[in-house]
Motif scaffolding. Structure first.
Motif, PDB file in Angstrom:
ATOM      1  N   THR A  72       0.865  -1.180   0.000  1.00 49.65           N
ATOM      2  CA  THR A  72       0.000   0.000   0.000  1.00 49.65           C
ATOM      3  C   THR A  72       0.904   1.233   0.000  1.00 49.65           C
ATOM      4  N   VAL A  73       0.516   2.222  -0.741  1.00 47.61           N
ATOM      5  CA  VAL A  73       1.314   3.445  -0.829  1.00 47.61           C
ATOM      6  C   VAL A  73       1.123   4.246   0.452  1.00 47.61           C
ATOM      7  N   GLY A  74       2.221   4.535   1.126  1.00 48.22           N
ATOM      8  CA  GLY A  74       2.175   5.357   2.321  1.00 48.22           C
ATOM      9  C   GLY A  74       1.613   4.681   3.559  1.00 48.22           C
ATOM     10  N   GLY A  75       1.495   3.363   3.528  1.00 48.83           N
ATOM     11  CA  GLY A  75       0.950   2.678   4.691  1.00 48.83           C
ATOM     12  C   GLY A  75       1.495   1.267   4.807  1.00 48.83           C
ATOM     13  N   PRO A  76       1.030   0.551   5.804  1.00 51.92           N
ATOM     14  CA  PRO A  76       1.509  -0.820   5.995  1.00 51.92           C
ATOM     15  C   PRO A  76       0.952  -1.743   4.915  1.00 51.92           C
ATOM     16  N   PRO A  77       1.575  -2.903   4.733  1.00 48.81           N
ATOM     17  CA  PRO A  77       1.015  -3.870   3.789  1.00 48.81           C
ATOM     18  C   PRO A  77      -0.404  -4.259   4.208  1.00 48.81           C
ATOM     19  N   THR A 100       3.737  -6.078   9.599  1.00 48.87           N
ATOM     20  CA  THR A 100       4.912  -5.324   9.180  1.00 48.87           C
ATOM     21  C   THR A 100       5.876  -6.300   8.525  1.00 48.87           C
ATOM     22  N   ILE A 101       6.461  -5.885   7.418  1.00 48.59           N
ATOM     23  CA  ILE A 101       7.466  -6.701   6.739  1.00 48.59           C
ATOM     24  C   ILE A 101       8.689  -5.836   6.483  1.00 48.59           C
ATOM     25  N   SER A 102       9.841  -6.492   6.432  1.00 45.12           N
ATOM     26  CA  SER A 102      11.082  -5.765   6.213  1.00 45.12           C
ATOM     27  C   SER A 102      12.086  -6.678   5.534  1.00 45.12           C
ATOM     28  N   HIS A 103      13.021  -6.087   4.819  1.00 43.74           N
ATOM     29  CA  HIS A 103      14.136  -6.863   4.273  1.00 43.74           C
ATOM     30  C   HIS A 103      15.356  -5.958   4.176  1.00 43.74           C
ATOM     31  N   ASP A 104      16.475  -6.508   4.652  1.00 47.63           N
ATOM     32  CA  ASP A 104      17.735  -5.780   4.641  1.00 47.63           C
ATOM     33  C   ASP A 104      18.860  -6.776   4.892  1.00 47.63           C
ATOM     34  N   ALA A 105      20.011  -6.528   4.287  1.00 48.05           N
ATOM     35  CA  ALA A 105      21.213  -7.331   4.509  1.00 48.05           C
ATOM     36  C   ALA A 105      20.982  -8.826   4.293  1.00 48.05           C
ATOM     37  N   GLY A 106      20.136  -9.143   3.294  1.00 55.13           N
ATOM     38  CA  GLY A 106      19.924 -10.538   2.950  1.00 55.13           C
ATOM     39  C   GLY A 106      18.923 -11.278   3.808  1.00 55.13           C
TER      40      GLY A 106
END
Length: 116
Positions: A72-77, A100-106
């Motif tokens: 979603t634009v400007g909001g949470p999934p 909430t979802i996140s991805h960083d550093a593999g």
């Protein structure tokens, strides 16, 4: 009232290697909307689906295609549940999803709260 919580963490490279080794797995795990996302986002969607299942008590009859995680634009999934996932959520009294979802550093991760 919190009905359930779920969290999952996925190693992006290892997950993509698994998808490459088993091409049909991509179709099994993801809806058409999700399937063509970049690797980190795809791994994050998988983590989200695992976290959703955990928040519902991880019953073995949930179908992967019965949940789609939308940007979603400007909001949470946003979670779109149907079929087996919607039925289990209704059985437990889930009215609202927080994700909430996140991805960083593999690494990709997701956390879900099912609220009633």
């Amino acid at each position: 009232m919190i009905i359930g919580t779920g969290i999952d963490v996925v190693d992006v490279d290892r997950f993509m290697e698994t998808l490459d080794r088993t091409p049909r797995l991509r179709e099994k795990l993801f809806t058409d909307v999700e399937r063509e996302l970049p690797p980190a986002s795809l791994a994050a969607r998988f983590a989200a689906k695992e976290a959703i299942a955990k928040s519902l008590g991880a019953p073995g009859n949930l179908r992967w295609h019965d949940v789609t995680v939308h940007r979603t634009v400007g909001g949470p999934p946003r979670i779109d549940a149907s079929g087996t996932v919607a039925a289990r959520a209704a059985e437990l009294g889930v009215r609202t999803w927080h994700i909430t979802i996140s991805h960083d550093a593999g690494i990709a991760s997701a956390m879900v709260i099912a609220e009633g």
